[in-house]
Design an enzyme around this catalytic site. Sequence first.
Site, PDB file in Angstrom:
ATOM      1  N   GLU A 249       0.942  -1.517   0.081  1.00  0.00           N
ATOM      2  CA  GLU A 249       0.027  -0.434   0.115  1.00  0.00           C
ATOM      3  C   GLU A 249       1.040   1.418  -0.158  1.00  0.00           C
ATOM      4  O   GLU A 249       1.853   1.249   1.017  1.00  0.00           O
ATOM      5  CB  GLU A 249      -0.957  -0.127   1.112  1.00  0.00           C
ATOM      6  CG  GLU A 249      -1.680  -0.976   1.180  1.00  0.00           C
ATOM      7  CD  GLU A 249      -3.580  -0.997   0.312  1.00  0.00           C
ATOM      8  OE1 GLU A 249      -2.864   0.060  -0.243  1.00  0.00           O
ATOM      9  OE2 GLU A 249      -3.601  -2.032   0.452  1.00  0.00           O
ATOM     10  N   CYS A 283      -2.763   9.446   2.879  1.00  0.00           N
ATOM     11  CA  CYS A 283      -1.799   9.140   1.118  1.00  0.00           C
ATOM     12  C   CYS A 283      -3.199   8.991   0.782  1.00  0.00           C
ATOM     13  O   CYS A 283      -2.511   8.989  -0.279  1.00  0.00           O
ATOM     14  CB  CYS A 283      -1.684   7.097   1.380  1.00  0.00           C
ATOM     15  SG  CYS A 283      -2.684   6.527   2.154  1.00  0.00           S
TER      16      CYS A 283
HETATM   17  P1  NAP Z   1       8.729   4.305   4.193  1.00  0.00           P
HETATM   18  O1  NAP Z   1       9.827   5.663   4.064  1.00  0.00           O
HETATM   19  O2  NAP Z   1       8.687   3.947   3.285  1.00  0.00           O
HETATM   20  O3  NAP Z   1       8.175   4.034   5.359  1.00  0.00           O
HETATM   21  C1  NAP Z   1       7.591   2.926   5.955  1.00  0.00           C
HETATM   22  C2  NAP Z   1       7.928   2.005   6.867  1.00  0.00           C
HETATM   23  O4  NAP Z   1       9.331   1.249   6.176  1.00  0.00           O
HETATM   24  C3  NAP Z   1       8.519   2.307   8.118  1.00  0.00           C
HETATM   25  O5  NAP Z   1       8.650   1.313   8.906  1.00  0.00           O
HETATM   26  C4  NAP Z   1      10.477   2.152   7.353  1.00  0.00           C
HETATM   27  O6  NAP Z   1      11.092   2.466   8.254  1.00  0.00           O
HETATM   28  C5  NAP Z   1      10.398   0.572   6.671  1.00  0.00           C
HETATM   29  N1  NAP Z   1      11.372   1.023   6.042  1.00  0.00           N
HETATM   30  C6  NAP Z   1      12.332   1.779   5.345  1.00  0.00           C
HETATM   31  N2  NAP Z   1      13.486   1.597   4.304  1.00  0.00           N
HETATM   32  C7  NAP Z   1      13.197  -0.388   5.101  1.00  0.00           C
HETATM   33  C8  NAP Z   1      13.481  -0.983   3.783  1.00  0.00           C
HETATM   34  N3  NAP Z   1      14.731  -1.501   2.983  1.00  0.00           N
HETATM   35  N4  NAP Z   1      13.457  -2.169   3.783  1.00  0.00           N
HETATM   36  C9  NAP Z   1      11.970  -2.516   4.504  1.00  0.00           C
HETATM   37  N5  NAP Z   1      10.747  -1.616   4.816  1.00  0.00           N
HETATM   38  C10 NAP Z   1      11.172  -0.578   5.120  1.00  0.00           C
HETATM   39  O7  NAP Z   1       7.240   5.686   4.055  1.00  0.00           O
HETATM   40  P2  NAP Z   1       6.708   6.906   5.572  1.00  0.00           P
HETATM   41  O8  NAP Z   1       7.794   8.322   5.152  1.00  0.00           O
HETATM   42  O9  NAP Z   1       6.624   5.828   7.020  1.00  0.00           O
HETATM   43  O10 NAP Z   1       5.457   6.524   5.341  1.00  0.00           O
HETATM   44  C11 NAP Z   1       4.463   7.813   4.876  1.00  0.00           C
HETATM   45  C12 NAP Z   1       4.661   7.604   2.651  1.00  0.00           C
HETATM   46  O11 NAP Z   1       3.440   6.122   3.285  1.00  0.00           O
HETATM   47  C13 NAP Z   1       3.623   8.011   2.234  1.00  0.00           C
HETATM   48  O12 NAP Z   1       4.313   7.629   0.817  1.00  0.00           O
HETATM   49  C14 NAP Z   1       2.154   7.544   1.967  1.00  0.00           C
HETATM   50  O13 NAP Z   1       1.772   7.680   0.759  1.00  0.00           O
HETATM   51  C15 NAP Z   1       2.574   6.212   2.017  1.00  0.00           C
HETATM   52  N6  NAP Z   1       1.385   5.708   3.238  1.00  0.00           N
HETATM   53  C16 NAP Z   1       0.244   5.008   2.528  1.00  0.00           C
HETATM   54  C17 NAP Z   1      -0.551   4.008   2.799  1.00  0.00           C
HETATM   55  C18 NAP Z   1      -1.523   3.615   2.026  1.00  0.00           C
HETATM   56  O14 NAP Z   1      -2.672   2.860   2.194  1.00  0.00           O
HETATM   57  N7  NAP Z   1      -1.277   3.348   0.256  1.00  0.00           N
HETATM   58  C19 NAP Z   1      -1.092   4.437   4.288  1.00  0.00           C
HETATM   59  C20 NAP Z   1      -0.500   5.385   4.621  1.00  0.00           C
HETATM   60  C21 NAP Z   1       1.110   5.452   4.111  1.00  0.00           C
HETATM   61  P3  NAP Z   1      11.750   3.440   9.282  1.00  0.00           P
HETATM   62  O15 NAP Z   1      10.187   4.169   9.983  1.00  0.00           O
HETATM   63  O16 NAP Z   1      12.789   2.817   9.795  1.00  0.00           O
HETATM   64  O17 NAP Z   1      11.842   4.325   8.221  1.00  0.00           O
END
Ligand code: NAP
Length: 487
Positions: A249, A283
């Site tokens: 997602e 999101c």
């Molecule tokens: P993110 O940077 O992608 O992080 C999401 C999760 O992934 C965090 O737990 C992060 O850990 C982890 N992560 C980072 N690098 C990783 C890797 N190499 N391997 C595995 N896991 C890893 O996203 P965010 O900045 O927290 O959240 C914002 C984004 O989420 C936005 O783009 C938003 O649109 C999206 N989002 C989508 C939805 C949906 O339902 N489609 C809902 C909510 C949010 P860390 O915290 O340690 O970095």
Amino acid sequence: MIQDLAEKLFIDGEWRRGEGERIPVQNPATGEVLGHVAAATPAEIDVAVAAARKAFKIWSRLAPVERSKALHRLGDAVSAEADAMARTMTLEQGKPLNEAKGEILKLAEACHFYAEEAVRIHGEIVPNTTTDIDSLVVREPIGVVGAITPWNYPAELIGWKLCGALAAGCTIVIKPAELTPFTALAIARMAEKAKIPAGVVNVVTGPGSKVGQALVEHPGVDKIAFTGSSAVGLRIQQSCPTIKRLSLELGGNCPLIVTASADLGAAVKGAVRRSFRNMGQICIAINRIYVARPIAAEFVKRLGEAADGLVIANGIDKPDADVGAMASAEPLAKTKEHLADALAKGAKLVAGGASPEGEAFARGHFFRPTVVSDCTHAMKVMTEETFGPLVGVMVFDGLDEAIELANDTPYGLASYVYAKDMDEIRYLSGRLDYGNVAVNNVDAGIMNAPYGGRKQSGVGYEHGREGMLEYLNFKHVRIRYDEPKGR
Ligand code: NAP
Ligand code: MG
């Protein structure tokens, strides 16, 4: 609650003091350090996955009604602790307390919804070309799920995965965002209170690049359920060393179309709510608005007034504030960058545009809800996900132009329409290339309908029955029978 959970991991039904590096967790409204979490070590991750594998053998074979009862108990435990859990969330995430409590109660709702779905995992009997054969299509749980979640909805985005997985008979290892780990640990506490068997729910904290990535690469994890950015989602897809089930997602860049037939007051109200709730860190936030020329000037004026009227505060001090602090410096910096880019390319500032002034805001990540008009697709605000309290407005002349602009993006998560003309509604909703289209409302995701993105916004669904099917495999059992002897 936070002190109690600090530096702990929840593995195999036990609270272990983590052995890894300490990571501080800050209150984004004040800059104060709330406590530390431990980065799970590779050995601790192995123990968590092994515990989930062992528990899977028992959990997957329980009668569905027993899993259902466990999820109902979890929902009750979460509701009973909603105030304390909401406080924990506001302290680490920044959203106002009432909104945080609403999210906790939605987590409880997800528990009860999937508790009911757990007893409805039906199969099918499929006709064969001869009558001596039955083909049974049965559904079986996939196995151990690695859940990786972001910080914007620290409870709900875990809940959909946790509840769908447990209802299906899977077990789970959760890696929450570094910014909001205490809400995840509080959920583990509720799983313990609800007497969910040891090893069924595990929480390991730490950086995504290490702990999250370790789950992605772990041979003992059968499926990754991820919510986060498209960049990390793509990395996960590309870095799986073995075939794994994936649901992703991802990011959005969601448009709102307001046609000349729209109820203007309702459109302004919806636009303000979905552009700025949770400081735009959603999101499915409205990033960009396309408004029909005859009503554009009036719409922009009223949108600006409504944005200026939102109450911004530290969400602990003022639980009913409209918006609180942003979760960290990162999304705030991106918001400012997108604003500067738009203004440099000719956009007009209609509302906001700066941080609120005063001692109460001095150390937190605050920014005023901001509206810019006269936008074009040369601006980042219209083409990239801002993930902050900024929305851009652009005028359109015909519906086809509005559709083309709305679909001009690699994303396909949610889109919004305000219109009263039924022909317009049908034309637009049939042509918007998005997983969700909300018309004359801005709540694109509800618990009992599938929610998912297209294109770079991801694969798979959460919510609804479909959200549970993501945790099930099909098995075809083809049985040939003989006539009974001596009939
Ligand atoms: P993110 O940077 O992608 O992080 C999401 C999760 O992934 C965090 O737990 C992060 O850990 C982890 N992560 C980072 N690098 C990783 C890797 N190499 N391997 C595995 N896991 C890893 O996203 P965010 O900045 O927290 O959240 C914002 C984004 O989420 C936005 O783009 C938003 O649109 C999206 N989002 C989508 C939805 C949906 O339902 N489609 C809902 C909510 C949010 P860390 O915290 O340690 O970095
Ligand atoms: Mg990140």
